[in-house]
Scaffold this active site. Sequence first.
Site, PDB file in Angstrom:
ATOM      1  N   ARG A   1       0.840  -1.203   0.000  1.00 28.21           N
ATOM      2  CA  ARG A   1       0.000   0.000   0.000  1.00 28.21           C
ATOM      3  C   ARG A   1       0.873   1.251   0.000  1.00 28.21           C
ATOM      4  O   ARG A   1       0.497   2.293   0.497  1.00 28.21           O
ATOM      5  CB  ARG A   1      -0.931   0.014   1.199  1.00 28.21           C
ATOM      6  CG  ARG A   1      -0.175  -0.114   2.481  1.00 28.21           C
ATOM      7  CD  ARG A   1      -0.970   0.187   3.685  1.00 28.21           C
ATOM      8  NE  ARG A   1      -0.192  -0.264   4.822  1.00 28.21           N
ATOM      9  CZ  ARG A   1      -0.506  -0.081   6.069  1.00 28.21           C
ATOM     10  NH1 ARG A   1      -1.611   0.561   6.354  1.00 28.21           N
ATOM     11  NH2 ARG A   1       0.266  -0.510   7.028  1.00 28.21           N
TER      12      ARG A   1
ATOM     13  N   LYS B   1       1.613   6.577   0.873  1.00 27.37           N
ATOM     14  CA  LYS B   1       1.159   5.395   1.615  1.00 27.37           C
ATOM     15  C   LYS B   1      -0.365   5.411   1.611  1.00 27.37           C
ATOM     16  O   LYS B   1      -0.971   6.381   2.065  1.00 27.37           O
ATOM     17  CB  LYS B   1       1.703   5.462   3.044  1.00 27.37           C
ATOM     18  CG  LYS B   1       1.441   4.214   3.867  1.00 27.37           C
ATOM     19  CD  LYS B   1       2.249   4.284   5.167  1.00 27.37           C
ATOM     20  CE  LYS B   1       1.923   3.122   6.087  1.00 27.37           C
ATOM     21  NZ  LYS B   1       2.653   3.239   7.360  1.00 27.37           N
TER      22      LYS B   1
ATOM     23  N   ASP C   1      -6.271  -3.973   0.245  1.00 28.54           N
ATOM     24  CA  ASP C   1      -6.870  -2.991  -0.669  1.00 28.54           C
ATOM     25  C   ASP C   1      -5.904  -1.867  -1.047  1.00 28.54           C
ATOM     26  O   ASP C   1      -6.253  -0.984  -1.829  1.00 28.54           O
ATOM     27  CB  ASP C   1      -8.150  -2.401  -0.056  1.00 28.54           C
ATOM     28  CG  ASP C   1      -7.888  -1.710   1.275  1.00 28.54           C
ATOM     29  OD1 ASP C   1      -6.705  -1.621   1.678  1.00 28.54           O
ATOM     30  OD2 ASP C   1      -8.856  -1.253   1.898  1.00 28.54           O
ATOM     31  N   GLY C   2      -4.707  -1.881  -0.457  1.00 30.70           N
ATOM     32  CA  GLY C   2      -3.736  -0.845  -0.790  1.00 30.70           C
ATOM     33  C   GLY C   2      -4.076   0.521  -0.224  1.00 30.70           C
ATOM     34  O   GLY C   2      -3.435   1.518  -0.556  1.00 30.70           O
TER      35      GLY C   2
ATOM     36  N   ARG D   1       5.121  10.212   2.885  1.00 37.08           N
ATOM     37  CA  ARG D   1       6.212  10.193   3.859  1.00 37.08           C
ATOM     38  C   ARG D   1       7.568  10.278   3.165  1.00 37.08           C
ATOM     39  O   ARG D   1       7.707   9.952   1.983  1.00 37.08           O
ATOM     40  CB  ARG D   1       6.114   9.005   4.802  1.00 37.08           C
ATOM     41  CG  ARG D   1       6.197   7.680   4.132  1.00 37.08           C
ATOM     42  CD  ARG D   1       6.071   6.553   5.153  1.00 37.08           C
ATOM     43  NE  ARG D   1       6.161   5.276   4.481  1.00 37.08           N
ATOM     44  CZ  ARG D   1       6.191   4.104   5.076  1.00 37.08           C
ATOM     45  NH1 ARG D   1       6.136   4.028   6.384  1.00 37.08           N
ATOM     46  NH2 ARG D   1       6.289   2.981   4.385  1.00 37.08           N
TER      47      ARG D   1
ATOM     48  N   ASP E   1      10.607  -6.570   8.386  1.00 40.71           N
ATOM     49  CA  ASP E   1      10.238  -5.709   7.253  1.00 40.71           C
ATOM     50  C   ASP E   1       9.942  -4.282   7.713  1.00 40.71           C
ATOM     51  O   ASP E   1       9.728  -3.401   6.876  1.00 40.71           O
ATOM     52  CB  ASP E   1       9.024  -6.279   6.515  1.00 40.71           C
ATOM     53  CG  ASP E   1       7.850  -6.547   7.433  1.00 40.71           C
ATOM     54  OD1 ASP E   1       8.039  -7.295   8.411  1.00 40.71           O
ATOM     55  OD2 ASP E   1       6.771  -6.004   7.208  1.00 40.71           O
ATOM     56  N   ASN E   2       9.948  -4.042   9.006  1.00 34.33           N
ATOM     57  CA  ASN E   2       9.700  -2.686   9.503  1.00 34.33           C
ATOM     58  C   ASN E   2      10.947  -2.079  10.133  1.00 34.33           C
ATOM     59  O   ASN E   2      10.856  -1.112  10.891  1.00 34.33           O
ATOM     60  CB  ASN E   2       8.566  -2.709  10.537  1.00 34.33           C
ATOM     61  CG  ASN E   2       7.223  -3.045   9.896  1.00 34.33           C
ATOM     62  OD1 ASN E   2       7.048  -2.856   8.701  1.00 34.33           O
ATOM     63  ND2 ASN E   2       6.302  -3.547  10.683  1.00 34.33           N
TER      64      ASN E   2
ATOM     65  N   ASP F   1       7.537   2.841   9.575  1.00 34.11           N
ATOM     66  CA  ASP F   1       6.293   2.059   9.653  1.00 34.11           C
ATOM     67  C   ASP F   1       5.609   2.185  11.002  1.00 34.11           C
ATOM     68  O   ASP F   1       5.506   1.229  11.772  1.00 34.11           O
ATOM     69  CB  ASP F   1       6.543   0.589   9.290  1.00 34.11           C
ATOM     70  CG  ASP F   1       6.544   0.403   7.776  1.00 34.11           C
ATOM     71  OD1 ASP F   1       6.547   1.420   7.055  1.00 34.11           O
ATOM     72  OD2 ASP F   1       6.537  -0.743   7.312  1.00 34.11           O
TER      73      ASP F   1
HETATM   74  P1  AMP Z   1       2.741  -3.371   7.967  1.00 36.11           P
HETATM   75  O1  AMP Z   1       1.899  -4.033   9.003  1.00 36.11           O
HETATM   76  O2  AMP Z   1       2.313  -2.000   7.630  1.00 36.11           O
HETATM   77  O3  AMP Z   1       4.189  -3.442   8.256  1.00 36.11           O
HETATM   78  O4  AMP Z   1       2.493  -4.223   6.632  1.00 36.11           O
HETATM   79  C1  AMP Z   1       2.886  -5.550   6.469  1.00 36.11           C
HETATM   80  C2  AMP Z   1       2.720  -5.943   5.012  1.00 36.11           C
HETATM   81  O5  AMP Z   1       1.328  -5.889   4.635  1.00 36.11           O
HETATM   82  C3  AMP Z   1       3.427  -5.038   4.019  1.00 36.11           C
HETATM   83  O6  AMP Z   1       3.860  -5.822   2.944  1.00 36.11           O
HETATM   84  C4  AMP Z   1       2.340  -4.084   3.593  1.00 36.11           C
HETATM   85  O7  AMP Z   1       2.593  -3.513   2.338  1.00 36.11           O
HETATM   86  C5  AMP Z   1       1.130  -5.001   3.558  1.00 36.11           C
HETATM   87  N1  AMP Z   1      -0.124  -4.265   3.777  1.00 36.11           N
HETATM   88  C6  AMP Z   1      -0.522  -3.663   4.904  1.00 36.11           C
HETATM   89  N2  AMP Z   1      -1.718  -3.081   4.752  1.00 36.11           N
HETATM   90  C7  AMP Z   1      -2.098  -3.301   3.475  1.00 36.11           C
HETATM   91  C8  AMP Z   1      -3.239  -2.951   2.702  1.00 36.11           C
HETATM   92  N3  AMP Z   1      -4.244  -2.234   3.206  1.00 36.11           N
HETATM   93  N4  AMP Z   1      -3.256  -3.358   1.409  1.00 36.11           N
HETATM   94  C9  AMP Z   1      -2.257  -4.066   0.895  1.00 36.11           C
HETATM   95  N5  AMP Z   1      -1.169  -4.433   1.556  1.00 36.11           N
HETATM   96  C10 AMP Z   1      -1.072  -4.066   2.848  1.00 36.11           C
HETATM   97 MG    MG Z   2       5.578  -2.440   7.210  1.00 39.30          MG
END
Ligand code: AMP
Ligand code: MG
Length: 489
Positions: free
Chosen positions: A90, A110, A122-123, A173, A249-250, A259
């Site tokens: 996203r 973002k 849903d991105g 960001r 990944d964060n 993140d």
């Molecule tokens: P995060 O929890 O933000 O570190 O996200 C973990 C993973 O999930 C990353 O690959 C994000 O890009 C993906 N992700 C989080 N929220 C969404 C969303 N609403 N749509 C698509 N991918 C998401």
């Molecule tokens: Mg992340």
Amino acid sequence: MNSFSIRHSLAALGAPFSQPCNPTPVSAPQWLAFNTELAAELRLPQQYWHSDEGLAVFSGNTVPDWACPLAHAYAGHQFGNFVPQLGDGRALLLAEVLTANNQHFDIQLKGAGQTPFSRRGDGRAPLGPVLREYLVSEAMYALGVPTTRALAAVLTGDWVQRETAEPGAVLTRVASSHIRIGSFQYLAARGDHARLKTFADYVINRHYPACASEANPYLALLAAVVAAQAKLIAKWMSLGFIHGVMNTDNMSIAGETIDYGPCAFMDSFNPAQVYSFIDTQGRYAWGNQPRIASWNLTRFAESLLPLLSVQPEQAVELATAVLQGFNGQNEAEFLQLMSAKIGIVNPVATDELLIRDLLNLMSANTADFSQCFRLLSRSVSNSSAGAAELFADKQGWANWAARWQQRLAEQSIDLIQISQQMDNTNPAVIARNHLVAAAIAQATEQADLTLFNRLHQALATPYSLSDDNADFALPPKPQQLVKNTFCGT
Ligand code: AMP
Ligand code: MG
């Protein structure tokens, strides 16, 4: 010369490091916030500053000619479980920018829609998490913590379905880069050593150029990232900050806080404090953060092994020696920061006990973390004043304060000067959970940004507080207490 200077260095590497991807247009964008100071630093042309043209770009409705949007590929350990492909699901990198003093930054949207890495997501991003990231990242910046920054926030005019339907928003960001430990894990997991090397060389050139001339540049890269993370985590700890989702990944390679999800500044001090409701085991609790950072760095080192030596055993030996340095560096940094918080200018090893004993006393008395350190400056010469009020155990406090005052006296520095230094070290205002939650509720339920704007302004100068904002310094009342923060995915 004020000229917007653009790079597309990650895009130039091509696949598999990223995939080109355009943002998905939104219905009716509206401005929420725009960071003029940061825009000036990035030399962003004024035609985009809080204008309709800027709104079109920062909502994803227009791709300007200077952008080359892409989604970055990465993997990661989420709560300890390896996921070989995550990636920007996203988020979209628009461009990289060079500032007047040659600093290199990413500009990233973002919440701008689906990408090749969205999996079932849903991105999109709901308004609440966008406002939270805006406030907390800018607060961290003002506190001198390495962090991504917030350039813009816009409402999309569309709804995002989470537990309930929420207004959608896009955050823009800015970071030295959005490259993570997971970026390396992605390449290592594919067994693609040639591309792993290409990427490591790219990261060295971009973030740690001095490593290139070391005998073993990749070992030097590991050491540089270990050092940056050791410092970063110590800063978090010294502010009572809990990141909340320290998945690999964060964790930024540049050592910035990245993140912002279910993050929070602690109110009453409890080393086991967790706010994220998904963190049922306390994996990412305040006191666990150094251990987890070290675990994450070990995953980074594992990804680098093929580059460290052609002999696998030697590669492990080299990496292990560097990783073993993390604890010492992190503890030394923490001691330095915590000593400054209690007015000690040149800490010695025995000060660690003084600090630990204060933290134990705070925890036993559920003293508010930030308020306690802030009030301490008023206790330098009178232990019944200042922080005393936060301790039910009066004798415990008096005993500690006597040891502390004796230590301060040994420094032969004027106590007024010491207490001023402490006030420039211990913030009066932090992005408290209940304040952030109230600002989000007002924006979401009443479309009113008054509290968001007031809080944002107060957080920009965290060491002083105007009388109008005196309530921002106070811990939450029992009915205001926020027990959980939300992931925002
Ligand atoms: P995060 O929890 O933000 O570190 O996200 C973990 C993973 O999930 C990353 O690959 C994000 O890009 C993906 N992700 C989080 N929220 C969404 C969303 N609403 N749509 C698509 N991918 C998401
Ligand atoms: Mg992340």
